[in-house]
Design an enzyme around this catalytic site. Structure first.
Site, PDB file in Angstrom:
ATOM      1  CG  ASP A 273      -1.893   1.123   1.270  1.00 14.48           C
ATOM      2  OD1 ASP A 273      -1.675   2.122   0.558  1.00 14.48           O
ATOM      3  OD2 ASP A 273      -2.872   1.033   2.038  1.00 14.48           O
TER       4      ASP A 273
ATOM      5  CD  GLU B 251      -8.116  -6.326  12.961  1.00 13.56           C
ATOM      6  OE1 GLU B 251      -7.135  -5.596  12.672  1.00 13.56           O
ATOM      7  OE2 GLU B 251      -8.210  -7.513  12.611  1.00 13.56           O
TER       8      GLU B 251
ATOM      9  CG  HIS C 124      -4.385  -1.917   3.144  1.00 10.35           C
ATOM     10  ND1 HIS C 124      -3.671  -0.845   3.646  1.00 10.35           N
ATOM     11  CD2 HIS C 124      -4.807  -2.604   4.234  1.00 10.35           C
ATOM     12  CE1 HIS C 124      -3.667  -0.887   4.962  1.00 10.35           C
ATOM     13  NE2 HIS C 124      -4.354  -1.946   5.344  1.00 10.35           N
TER      14      HIS C 124
ATOM     15  CD  GLU D 255      -1.618   1.107   9.481  1.00 12.43           C
ATOM     16  OE1 GLU D 255      -2.691   1.178  10.138  1.00 12.43           O
ATOM     17  OE2 GLU D 255      -1.338   0.170   8.739  1.00 12.43           O
TER      18      GLU D 255
ATOM     19  NE  ARG E 209       0.222   0.452   6.501  1.00 10.39           N
ATOM     20  CZ  ARG E 209       1.460   0.002   6.705  1.00 10.39           C
ATOM     21  NH1 ARG E 209       2.367   0.094   5.734  1.00 10.39           N
ATOM     22  NH2 ARG E 209       1.817  -0.502   7.868  1.00 10.39           N
TER      23      ARG E 209
END
Length: 407
Positions: A95, A197, A346, A188, A98
């Site tokens: 990615d 999560e 992503h 991150e 990112r």
């Protein structure tokens, strides 16, 4: 509805995972965290349950048995096991928006990072730690990774000649012991809908214990964004398909398809800018210095959209942006935006579809709210509830739909 329990069945205790509002006398309303007695599970979709002496049908997907084991409720074996293999790391490292954003943050702050102590929490393969060591001159970088990937990260640090600066710690943030406090905490931690999560809790615990007063958090803030949208392709594939496949009338299955395909959000949705029915709205903003772990249990934002073009209102699309403040007072800030008008990441976007699409006209007003409710049992999961009204009038009705978000 008052009634008696089903005979021949021993009642079992379950907990509400999200709010449910009954539609009709045969259903039973409950709130997240309520403890219900389930007397009959003869249907896969609807169970017969009791709450405070009242009985009724409840959706089985909204309930779960209480888990007493804290580690089980965090599903750590599964969670860290996933990050112990290369599959997710390949996805993240591939990615470019990112990874390049984090590299640019380090590069643009390289002069100010000199002599600073940095913690890279959830470092994975150590890419951000290596950026720090190679692009700046920090006094030390603490690369923290709880999964078994940490063993490989140590070798990557040595392979890149950074062992004098980068130290790898294989531990959870909650159990972490460091040589001292840090000046910068970088991580991150973002997931789908920003919070999925809940790695953010670990980041906040590490912040409270290890970040120096006046220290910097990267990201410094994060924002959740919503837009009403069209989703013709998804609706055709999941709902209209059942009308006349191969010339046969399969419309009977549409209600089942609605429950199966539209009750959960669609991850990795690629929203086309032309499918936005209005300008997007930032609904929830997190300040990484001031937000507390307790705030994560329930977050709510409001929206008021003016439809900018006539079309079919299929649902809402959600994405996030992360903002990185400069270490210098007047230095430039950087942004990682996962929206449809930015380079694709992503994460892409997350689509939440209504049970039935609604035709809207230019100038219509869609007003409402979004609520993110943390799962009271499975602590890495949440439910997202939308409430909305189109052109609020006395006869218009507020619509509500709750979407459980599971891995």
């Amino acid at each position: 509805m008052k009634n008696e329990s089903s005979e021949g069945h021993e009642a079992e205790e379950y907990v509400g995972l999200a709010d449910f509002v009954a539609e009709g006398d045969e259903q039973l309303s409950f709130s997240v965290g309520d403890e219900l007695l389930v007397h009959d599970r003869s249907s896969d979709v609807w169970w017969w349950a009791e709450l405070h002496g009242l009985f009724g049908y409840v959706p089985s997907s909204y309930l779960h048995k209480r888990v007493e084991d804290v580690e089980e409720s965090w599903q750590d074996d599964e969670y860290f096991g996933n990050y112990g293999t290369l599959r997710l790391h390949l996805e993240m490292l591939s990615d470019k928006p990112r990874t390049e954003t984090y590299r640019q943050v380090i590069l643009s702050n390289s002069a100010t990072l000199k002599g600073k102590v940095v913690m890279d929490l959830g470092c994975g393969t150590g890419v951000i730690s290596l950026f720090c060591a190679l692009l700046a001159q920090p006094a030390a970088v603490y690369a923290v990774e709880a999964s078994s990937m940490a063993e490989h990260t140590e070798k990557l640090v040595r392979q890149n000649g950074c062992e004098e600066v980068v130290t790898v710690f294989q531990d959870r943030a909650e159990n972490l012991t460091l040589p001292g406090k840090v000046d910068v905490l970088v991580s991150e931690w973002m997931g789908n809908c920003l919070l999925f999560e809940y790695m953010l809790e670990s980041v906040l615990l590490a912040r409270d214990r290890w970040l120096r007063e006046g220290g910097m958090m990267w990201p410094s803030s994060a924002c959740l964004t919503v837009v009403p949208c069209q989703a013709f392709s998804d609706y055709r594939q999941k709902m209209e398909f059942w009308e006349k496949p191969y010339g046969l009338d399969f419309s009977y299955l549409q209600l089942l398809a609605q429950k199966e395909f539209l009750s959960k959000p669609k991850f990795s949705h690629h929203l086309l800018p032309e499918d936005c029915l209005s300008s997007p709205a930032d609904v929830i903003t997190l300040d990484m210095i001031t937000i507390q772990v307790s705030d994560l249990e329930r977050l709510k934002g409001e929206f008021n959209f003016t439809v900018e073009k006539s079309g079919m209102f299929h649902g809402f699309t959600v994405w996030f942006s992360a903002h990185f403040q400069s270490l210098e007072e007047d230095g430039p800030s950087l942004e990682l935006n996962t929206g449809p008008c930015s380079e694709i990441t992503h994460w892409k976007q997350t689509l939440f579809m209504l049970d039935s699409p609604v035709t809207v006209e230019e100038g219509d007003i869609i007003v409402g709210s979004i609520r993110l409710q943390r799962n009271p049992i499975w602590r890495r999961h949440l439910s997202v509830t939308f409430s909305w009204n189109i052109n609020s009038t006395e006869v218009s009705k507020v619509q509500t739909k709750c979407f459980p978000m599971w891995r």
